[in-house]
Design a protein around this motif. Structure first.
Motif, short mmCIF file in Angstrom:
data_model
loop_
_atom_site.label_atom_id
_atom_site.label_comp_id
_atom_site.label_asym_id
_atom_site.label_seq_id
_atom_site.Cartn_x
_atom_site.Cartn_y
_atom_site.Cartn_z
N GLU A 266 -37.69 40.90 79.81
CA GLU A 266 -36.93 39.84 79.15
C GLU A 266 -35.49 39.75 79.64
O GLU A 266 -34.83 38.73 79.46
N SER B 108 -33.00 40.83 83.13
CA SER B 108 -33.01 41.33 84.50
C SER B 108 -32.49 42.76 84.55
O SER B 108 -31.43 43.06 83.99
N TRP C 200 -30.89 34.99 86.65
CA TRP C 200 -30.79 34.85 85.19
C TRP C 200 -30.64 36.22 84.54
O TRP C 200 -30.93 37.25 85.12
N LEU D 276 -34.78 36.02 79.96
CA LEU D 276 -36.01 35.31 80.29
C LEU D 276 -36.92 35.21 79.06
O LEU D 276 -37.66 36.14 78.76
N ALA E 277 -39.51 33.41 78.82
CA ALA E 277 -40.89 33.23 79.30
C ALA E 277 -41.65 32.17 78.51
O ALA E 277 -42.77 32.38 78.07
N VAL F 54 -32.86 31.23 80.99
CA VAL F 54 -33.70 30.29 81.72
C VAL F 54 -34.89 29.83 80.89
O VAL F 54 -35.73 30.63 80.48
#
Length: 204
Positions: free
Chosen positions: A4, A6, A140, A143, A145, A171
């Protein structure tokens, strides 16, 4: 396993990429990948307008060519745009010369100096080429998802709620694949962040 945020190691070995904006202020950068498409992007624009929020859209060149009026509207509404290749290519499955040309083809329809690689696939030689051609590579920090059919919109929102920090680049995707989760998670995320005193900024 879904990542979730980076990993710090990945950010450390690629310091020339923008993973997160360096700030201590409560600023967040909302981004969208894969559009514009008429089924989703106008809805996103309406939501952003409702909350007076600006974002950055990393556009697929093929979609820009198909829907130039929609691409123009993104910019007229005050949002920033970026290059996301012409055909949403996977770097690791594409010959480097073809990939580079795909970026340049996208640049014919989208003059932005911002670039985000589809699927986050990047390597050292492509980074060097992008920098040589004056592109700023944006990755990013968060995330949600939203494209994952095994996740719910609530789970996507929970990721934003838990992982956002000063300078986070979040993102989402204005795509058909992400539509269901996006339509639940985006308003929840914006409302929560605004209530918590976050300010939304665009990448330029």
């Amino acid at each position: 396993m879904l990542i979730e945020r980076s990993p710090l190691l990945l950010q450390w070995v690629t310091p020339s990429l923008l993973w997160r904006v360096n700030t201590a202020d409560k600023e967040v950068y909302l981004t969208f990948d894969d559009g514009p498409v008429p089924e989703v992007t106008p809805w996103v624009l309406d939501v952003l307008d409702q909350y007076d929020v600006k974002a950055t859209f990393f556009c697929v060149g093929e979609n820009v060519a198909k829907y130039p009026e929609l691409f123009q509207k993104l910019q007229e509404c005050g949002h920033s745009v970026g290059n996301h290749t012409y055909n949403h290519l996977k770097l690791y499955k594409t010959e480097p010369g073809i990939y580079r040309k795909n970026i340049q083809d996208a640049a014919l329809t989208n003059k932005s100096s911002l670039f985000r690689p589809p699927h986050g696939q990047i390597n050292r030689s492509m980074i060097q080429w992008l920098h040589a051609h004056k592109f700023k590579v944006v990755m990013w920090d968060v995330l949600p998802a939203d494209y994952d059919k095994d996740r719910t919109g609530q789970q996507c929102f929970d990721t934003v709620k838990r992982k956002t920090r000063p300078g986070s680049i979040i993102v989402f995707h204005d795509s058909l694949k992400a539509q269901k989760n996006l339509m639940e998670a985006l308003p929840l995320s914006i409302e929560y962040l605004l209530d918590q005193g976050w300010k939304f900024k665009t990448l330029i």
